[in-house]
Design an enzyme around this catalytic site. Structure first.
Site, PDB file in Angstrom:
ATOM      1  CE1 TYR A  30     -14.507 -23.205 -17.209  1.00 19.49           C
ATOM      2  CE2 TYR A  30     -14.898 -23.396 -19.285  1.00 19.49           C
ATOM      3  CZ  TYR A  30     -13.914 -23.225 -18.130  1.00 19.49           C
ATOM      4  OH  TYR A  30     -13.416 -23.944 -18.596  1.00 19.49           O
TER       5      TYR A  30
ATOM      6  CE  LYS B 224     -12.019 -21.171 -17.878  1.00 18.88           C
ATOM      7  NZ  LYS B 224     -10.043 -20.965 -17.246  1.00 18.88           N
TER       8      LYS B 224
END
Length: 249
Positions: free
Chosen positions: A162, A166
């Site tokens: 993640y 991001k």
């Protein structure tokens, strides 16, 4: 309507808008006067509920079902949305919000966990943004806002996939902002901290206590920031990643 300009001639596409931050953003931009396109992958009931709430409040909403991680399906869906036969108004506002989590310690993280997260967030950014950039360039106006995360700014245990996705979005945002600035198109990222959504349902209390404001944020607070970044008043702000995290260090 929070913007005193008429936004009805420009549509806004929000990906992953059937719940959480995406739903709040869709409702806020509709309140700002934008006709909104609610993208969702599978939860049609939730997406329709968001659209109905917008219509009941006097806004305009349409649904667009496609998986942003599927490049061909996304291209076909956006091509249809851009067709004058569908709606002659340009898509001038894009909110890249779709994302998923598959948390695990890196030694235990499977390739499927890695690929699912990076394909949705990072590849999804490319798949959705790429076909919309040239139309924005031709019209010489646009607003692109992408949801990063505090995890992409500072890292977070169990979120290597993640955080990588991001963080990559921040780099893509900064680069695209430079490329598009002279066309009056702004490109910014928003990095939420802990926001009251399904994604943080299992977060322990001690994490919340580590936030200086001693509370989690609300999706509507993120939506207010996005509202400003899509307004005409934000025309000199581009290439930024703005944290909205209650002062989380």
């Amino acid at each position: 309507m929070s913007d005193n300009h008429d936004n009805t001639g420009r549509r806004a596409l929000i990906t992953g808008a059937s719940r959480g931050i995406g739903a709040a953003v869709a409702k806020r931009l509709a309140a700002d006067g934008f006709p909104v396109i609610i993208n969702y992958r599978s939860n049609s009931d939730a997406a329709e509920a968001v659209a109905e709430a917008i219509r009941s409040a006097g806004g305009e909403a349409t649904l667009a079902q496609f998986d942003v991680a599927d490049r061909e399906a996304t291209a076909a869906a956006i091509d249809k949305l851009l067709s004058p036969d569908t709606d002659p108004r340009p898509i001038s506002v894009l909110i890249n919000n779709a994302g998923v989590v598959r948390d695990n310690a890196f030694p235990a993280m499977t390739w499927e966990d890695w690929e699912t997260v990076t394909r949705t967030s990072l590849d999804g950014f490319y798949n959705v943004t790429k076909p919309l950039v040239m139309p924005m360039i031709r019209s010489r106006w646009g607003r692109i806002v992408t949801m990063s995360s505090i995890s992409g700014v500072r890292g977070n245990r169990g979120q290597a996939n993640y955080a990588a996705a991001k963080a990559g979005l921040i780099g893509a945002t900064q680069t695209l902002a430079v490329e598009l600035a002279k066309r009056k198109i702004t490109v910014n990222a928003v990095a939420p901290g802990l926001i009251e959504t399904e994604m943080i349902s299992s977060v322990p209390d001690f994490v919340v206590k580590a936030i200086p404001m001693r509370r989690v944020g609300q999706p509507e607070e993120v939506a207010s920031l996005v509202s400003f970044l899509t307004s005409r008043e934000s025309s000199y702000i581009t290439g930024q990643c703005i944290r909205i995290d209650g002062g989380f260090i």
